[in-house]
Scaffold this motif. Structure first.
Motif, PDB file in Angstrom:
ATOM      1  N   ARG A   1     -12.743  -9.119  13.682  1.00 45.43           N
ATOM      2  CA  ARG A   1     -13.193  -8.125  12.701  1.00 45.43           C
ATOM      3  C   ARG A   1     -12.156  -7.004  12.638  1.00 45.43           C
ATOM      4  O   ARG A   1     -11.637  -6.591  13.685  1.00 45.43           O
ATOM      5  CB  ARG A   1     -14.520  -7.507  13.130  1.00 45.43           C
ATOM      6  CG  ARG A   1     -15.708  -8.441  13.133  1.00 45.43           C
ATOM      7  CD  ARG A   1     -16.917  -7.673  13.659  1.00 45.43           C
ATOM      8  NE  ARG A   1     -18.153  -8.408  13.501  1.00 45.43           N
ATOM      9  CZ  ARG A   1     -18.690  -9.185  14.433  1.00 45.43           C
ATOM     10  NH1 ARG A   1     -18.087  -9.351  15.582  1.00 45.43           N
ATOM     11  NH2 ARG A   1     -19.832  -9.804  14.225  1.00 45.43           N
ATOM     12  N   PRO A   2     -11.875  -6.483  11.420  1.00 47.13           N
ATOM     13  CA  PRO A   2     -10.938  -5.359  11.363  1.00 47.13           C
ATOM     14  C   PRO A   2     -11.521  -4.112  12.026  1.00 47.13           C
ATOM     15  O   PRO A   2     -12.730  -3.911  12.017  1.00 47.13           O
ATOM     16  CB  PRO A   2     -10.735  -5.135   9.863  1.00 47.13           C
ATOM     17  CG  PRO A   2     -11.806  -5.900   9.175  1.00 47.13           C
ATOM     18  CD  PRO A   2     -12.325  -6.936  10.113  1.00 47.13           C
ATOM     19  N   ARG A   3     -10.640  -3.300  12.588  1.00 48.30           N
ATOM     20  CA  ARG A   3     -11.069  -1.982  13.095  1.00 48.30           C
ATOM     21  C   ARG A   3     -10.906  -1.009  11.929  1.00 48.30           C
ATOM     22  O   ARG A   3      -9.832  -0.917  11.323  1.00 48.30           O
ATOM     23  CB  ARG A   3     -10.213  -1.579  14.301  1.00 48.30           C
ATOM     24  CG  ARG A   3     -10.526  -2.459  15.529  1.00 48.30           C
ATOM     25  CD  ARG A   3      -9.600  -2.202  16.703  1.00 48.30           C
ATOM     26  NE  ARG A   3      -8.217  -2.507  16.349  1.00 48.30           N
ATOM     27  CZ  ARG A   3      -7.244  -1.606  16.265  1.00 48.30           C
ATOM     28  NH1 ARG A   3      -7.478  -0.347  16.553  1.00 48.30           N
ATOM     29  NH2 ARG A   3      -6.033  -1.960  15.903  1.00 48.30           N
ATOM     30  N   VAL A   4     -11.983  -0.351  11.565  1.00 46.67           N
ATOM     31  CA  VAL A   4     -12.018   0.472  10.347  1.00 46.67           C
ATOM     32  C   VAL A   4     -12.300   1.923  10.723  1.00 46.67           C
ATOM     33  O   VAL A   4     -13.205   2.196  11.516  1.00 46.67           O
ATOM     34  CB  VAL A   4     -13.114  -0.028   9.381  1.00 46.67           C
ATOM     35  CG1 VAL A   4     -13.167   0.834   8.119  1.00 46.67           C
ATOM     36  CG2 VAL A   4     -12.887  -1.500   9.011  1.00 46.67           C
ATOM     37  N   ALA A   5     -11.491   2.839  10.157  1.00 47.79           N
ATOM     38  CA  ALA A   5     -11.736   4.275  10.353  1.00 47.79           C
ATOM     39  C   ALA A   5     -12.117   4.912   9.023  1.00 47.79           C
ATOM     40  O   ALA A   5     -11.639   4.485   7.965  1.00 47.79           O
ATOM     41  CB  ALA A   5     -10.488   4.940  10.909  1.00 47.79           C
ATOM     42  N   ILE A   6     -12.991   5.911   9.082  1.00 52.37           N
ATOM     43  CA  ILE A   6     -13.455   6.590   7.867  1.00 52.37           C
ATOM     44  C   ILE A   6     -13.174   8.091   8.010  1.00 52.37           C
ATOM     45  O   ILE A   6     -13.568   8.712   8.999  1.00 52.37           O
ATOM     46  CB  ILE A   6     -14.968   6.353   7.655  1.00 52.37           C
ATOM     47  CG1 ILE A   6     -15.234   4.859   7.440  1.00 52.37           C
ATOM     48  CG2 ILE A   6     -15.490   7.183   6.489  1.00 52.37           C
ATOM     49  CD1 ILE A   6     -16.705   4.488   7.442  1.00 52.37           C
ATOM     50  N   LEU A   7     -12.484   8.615   7.004  1.00 45.32           N
ATOM     51  CA  LEU A   7     -12.145  10.046   7.018  1.00 45.32           C
ATOM     52  C   LEU A   7     -12.591  10.682   5.701  1.00 45.32           C
ATOM     53  O   LEU A   7     -12.276  10.182   4.625  1.00 45.32           O
ATOM     54  CB  LEU A   7     -10.620  10.204   7.174  1.00 45.32           C
ATOM     55  CG  LEU A   7     -10.073  11.628   7.073  1.00 45.32           C
ATOM     56  CD1 LEU A   7     -10.585  12.498   8.215  1.00 45.32           C
ATOM     57  CD2 LEU A   7      -8.540  11.608   7.065  1.00 45.32           C
ATOM     58  N   SER A   8     -13.328  11.787   5.797  1.00 43.75           N
ATOM     59  CA  SER A   8     -13.668  12.550   4.594  1.00 43.75           C
ATOM     60  C   SER A   8     -12.756  13.756   4.514  1.00 43.75           C
ATOM     61  O   SER A   8     -12.325  14.278   5.550  1.00 43.75           O
ATOM     62  CB  SER A   8     -15.132  13.009   4.632  1.00 43.75           C
ATOM     63  OG  SER A   8     -15.957  11.949   4.229  1.00 43.75           O
ATOM     64  N   THR A   9     -12.456  14.170   3.298  1.00 42.42           N
ATOM     65  CA  THR A   9     -11.589  15.343   3.126  1.00 42.42           C
ATOM     66  C   THR A   9     -12.239  16.332   2.163  1.00 42.42           C
ATOM     67  O   THR A   9     -12.918  15.932   1.218  1.00 42.42           O
ATOM     68  CB  THR A   9     -10.208  14.955   2.553  1.00 42.42           C
ATOM     69  OG1 THR A   9     -10.394  14.530   1.183  1.00 42.42           O
ATOM     70  CG2 THR A   9      -9.553  13.827   3.337  1.00 42.42           C
ATOM     71  N   GLY A  10     -12.031  17.594   2.412  1.00 47.25           N
ATOM     72  CA  GLY A  10     -12.501  18.622   1.486  1.00 47.25           C
ATOM     73  C   GLY A  10     -12.990  19.873   2.208  1.00 47.25           C
ATOM     74  O   GLY A  10     -13.782  19.788   3.138  1.00 47.25           O
ATOM     75  N   ASN A  11     -12.500  21.060   1.760  1.00 45.70           N
ATOM     76  CA  ASN A  11     -12.921  22.342   2.349  1.00 45.70           C
ATOM     77  C   ASN A  11     -14.393  22.616   2.123  1.00 45.70           C
ATOM     78  O   ASN A  11     -15.008  23.367   2.853  1.00 45.70           O
ATOM     79  CB  ASN A  11     -12.122  23.492   1.707  1.00 45.70           C
ATOM     80  CG  ASN A  11     -10.674  23.475   2.145  1.00 45.70           C
ATOM     81  OD1 ASN A  11     -10.332  22.790   3.116  1.00 45.70           O
ATOM     82  ND2 ASN A  11      -9.836  24.223   1.453  1.00 45.70           N
ATOM     83  N   GLU A  12     -14.948  22.018   1.047  1.00 44.09           N
ATOM     84  CA  GLU A  12     -16.320  22.347   0.667  1.00 44.09           C
ATOM     85  C   GLU A  12     -17.353  21.561   1.481  1.00 44.09           C
ATOM     86  O   GLU A  12     -18.547  21.780   1.333  1.00 44.09           O
ATOM     87  CB  GLU A  12     -16.519  22.079  -0.841  1.00 44.09           C
ATOM     88  CG  GLU A  12     -16.679  20.609  -1.260  1.00 44.09           C
ATOM     89  CD  GLU A  12     -15.382  19.800  -1.308  1.00 44.09           C
ATOM     90  OE1 GLU A  12     -14.419  20.169  -0.628  1.00 44.09           O
ATOM     91  OE2 GLU A  12     -15.365  18.765  -1.998  1.00 44.09           O
ATOM     92  N   LEU A  13     -16.900  20.634   2.314  1.00 47.17           N
ATOM     93  CA  LEU A  13     -17.845  19.711   2.957  1.00 47.17           C
ATOM     94  C   LEU A  13     -18.490  20.298   4.209  1.00 47.17           C
ATOM     95  O   LEU A  13     -17.843  20.999   4.985  1.00 47.17           O
ATOM     96  CB  LEU A  13     -17.153  18.402   3.304  1.00 47.17           C
ATOM     97  CG  LEU A  13     -16.610  17.609   2.117  1.00 47.17           C
ATOM     98  CD1 LEU A  13     -15.957  16.319   2.605  1.00 47.17           C
ATOM     99  CD2 LEU A  13     -17.717  17.301   1.116  1.00 47.17           C
ATOM    100  N   GLU A  14     -19.752  19.953   4.372  1.00 46.65           N
ATOM    101  CA  GLU A  14     -20.521  20.388   5.548  1.00 46.65           C
ATOM    102  C   GLU A  14     -20.992  19.121   6.248  1.00 46.65           C
ATOM    103  O   GLU A  14     -21.619  18.269   5.616  1.00 46.65           O
ATOM    104  CB  GLU A  14     -21.722  21.198   5.046  1.00 46.65           C
ATOM    105  CG  GLU A  14     -22.776  21.515   6.072  1.00 46.65           C
ATOM    106  CD  GLU A  14     -24.006  22.085   5.373  1.00 46.65           C
ATOM    107  OE1 GLU A  14     -23.927  23.206   4.838  1.00 46.65           O
ATOM    108  OE2 GLU A  14     -25.030  21.377   5.337  1.00 46.65           O
TER     109      GLU A  14
END
Ligand code: AMP
Ligand code: MG
Length: 459
Positions: A221-234
């Protein structure tokens, strides 16, 4: 860079990504993976002729004039081996899965038999039983069995009662082989039962357990990373701030990845700052696949694309003629594939379905990489301006005339509830100038784990 259609972008992704290597996993962890080698049976299943029913093992030649009464000479449970040979006029009570006794060639299920009643039984109507001298078992049986083998004419009232208890009336005739599972019927020793490339479903797990594969070689299985971007995010663990936007994309994407049988790593939220973003992206590029949400558009603070390019990622496309999901991007390094997904929650999920899911499935060795499509009838008009392929979130009903599709309310790309309520994505072709109620449309199913090997729609 060229502005691709959805199917061209999908092709680009699938031509770029590579199959991962293989690994040996425990059977308990193999569901959803793809077999890397052929699997052969290690024995005959069943290992001998066995009964397919709870009933009586009989000689079919005894049943020509059914109904007929037979003497029960043994009780064979699953797991037991029979000890007696069935001769004319005899039978054995047998359980499903128990081995057939010598001499018997058919099974009559319990429902086609009945107890022998005393009134119906006269010495002359009793089954013809071989004399004790000619029965090979006669010397070894219990007292009761010996009594049962007394020739018909010599029976007294006591042995008659015994006989009633130990006899059964068979109500129907049957051919040889009736309700018998033949030796090797399910699989033969040495036979290739599963081919490399087979997707491991619960049924396949059952077959692997049958041939005693406690460990199985699969594409990793692939190793998957998730990144969110944005100054407005909480983020989830931060207090509610009315001026901020809750980070939903990390979690919706996490669930989409999990639905493919992969446990992703959540890298958190990177602020709209090139240096901070670069740090997070570098961490993400150590994985096989990095999903970056937000910051891929043309805003002055959309730093994702220039930053990943500066880190040596080769971009294969940016922007696809689709709605929602227009600013989606795809790139790769020697060891990682990067998807830049639009920040709008619906866009991010729709792009995952079109590009990321097929890529992850292909990396795991699946031949079927696209969501299953079905035809449905629209229940209402749909406005559409030609130019981009549109994905409309719909619910499906299955009536007598087949499926009908209805939009899940307002279709804004920030309206996550439109996705939460959806059974599927209706594909509006790019060249279409609107659809009318009653027209037949193509819908990609979002539920379940069923995929197909072709995209299933034309743009
Ligand atoms: P962007 O693609 O960064 O321009 O973001 C587009 C829209 O999506 C903005 O309204 C963002 O607030 C929203 N958005 C971006 N990232 C997320 C996220 N992780 N969760 C929920 N909404 C997001
Ligand atoms: Mg942003």
């Amino acid at each position: 860079m060229e502005h691709l259609t959805v199917t061209a972008a999908q092709r680009c992704v699938l031509e770029t990504i590579k199959l991962l290597g293989t690994e040996n996993v425990k059977l308990e962890q193999a569901l959803g993976c793809v077999l890397a080698g052929d699997i052969c049976a290690n024995r005959d299943i069943p290992p001998y002729d066995v009964s397919a029913m709870d009933g009586y093992a009989v000689r079919s030649s005894d049943l020509a004039n059914a109904p007929v009464s037979l003497v029960i000479i043994e009780d064979i449970k699953a797991g037991d081996m029979p000890t007696r040979t069935i001769h004319a006029g005899q039978c054995a009570r047998i359980m499903t899965g128990a081995p057939m006794p010598e001499g018997a060639d058919a099974v009559i299920r319990v429902e086609d038999t009945q107890a022998v009643s005393a009134g119906a039984l006269s010495p002359n109507s009793l089954p013809k039983i071989p004399s004790p001298q000619s029965s090979p078992a006669s010397g070894r049986g219990s007292e009761r069995e010996k009594q049962l083998l007394i020739p018909a004419g010599e029976r007294d009232a006591v042995s008659l009662r015994e006989l009633i208890v130990n006899a059964v009336q068979i109500n129907r005739a049957a051919k040889a082989g009736n309700d018998v599972r033949a030796l090797g019927e399910s699989m033969r020793n040495g036979e290739a039962v599963l081919a490399a490339g087979t997707e491991i479903t619960p049924g396949v797990i059952g077959v692997l357990a049958t041939v005693k594969c406690a460990h199985v070689q699969v594409y990793r299985r692939p190793r998957v990373a998730i990144l969110s971007t944005g100054n407005e995010l909480e983020d989830m663990d931060e207090p509610v701030d009315p001026n901020k936007i809750p980070n939903s994309n990390s979690y919706a994407l996490m669930a989409q990845v999990q639905a493919l049988g992969i446990e992703p790593a959540l890298l958190g939220i990177a602020r709209d700052d090139p240096a901070e973003l670069a740090e997070y992206l570098q961490r993400g590029l150590k994985f096989d696949v990095l999903l970056v949400s937000g910051g891929t558009s043309v805003g002055v603070h959309d730093y994702v694309r220039p930053t990943i390019e500066a880190l040596g990622v080769q971009m294969h496309f940016w922007r696809v003629a689709m709605k929602p999901g227009h600013p989606v991007a795809f790139g790769s390094t020697a060891g990682a594939f990067v998807f830049g997904l639009p920040g709008n929650p619906v866009s991010s999920m729709v792009c995952f379905e079109q590009f990321v899911a097929p890529a992850l499935r292909r990396m795991m060795g699946h031949a079927r990489t696209y969501r299953r499509t079905i035809s449905a009838r629209l229940t209402h008009d749909v406005k559409h301006q030609a130019g981009r392929t549109e994905f409309i979130r719909v619910t499906l009903s299955n009536g007598s005339g087949g499926y009908t599709a209805s939009a899940t309310g307002s279709q804004g790309s920030g309206m996550l509830l439109s996705m939460a309520r959806a059974d599927g994505l209706l594909v509006v072709p790019a060249d279409c100038n609107g659809l009318t109620a009653g027209s037949t449309v193509t819908v990609q199913l979002l539920d379940g784990t069923v995929f197909q090997d072709d995209v299933g729609f034309k743009e």
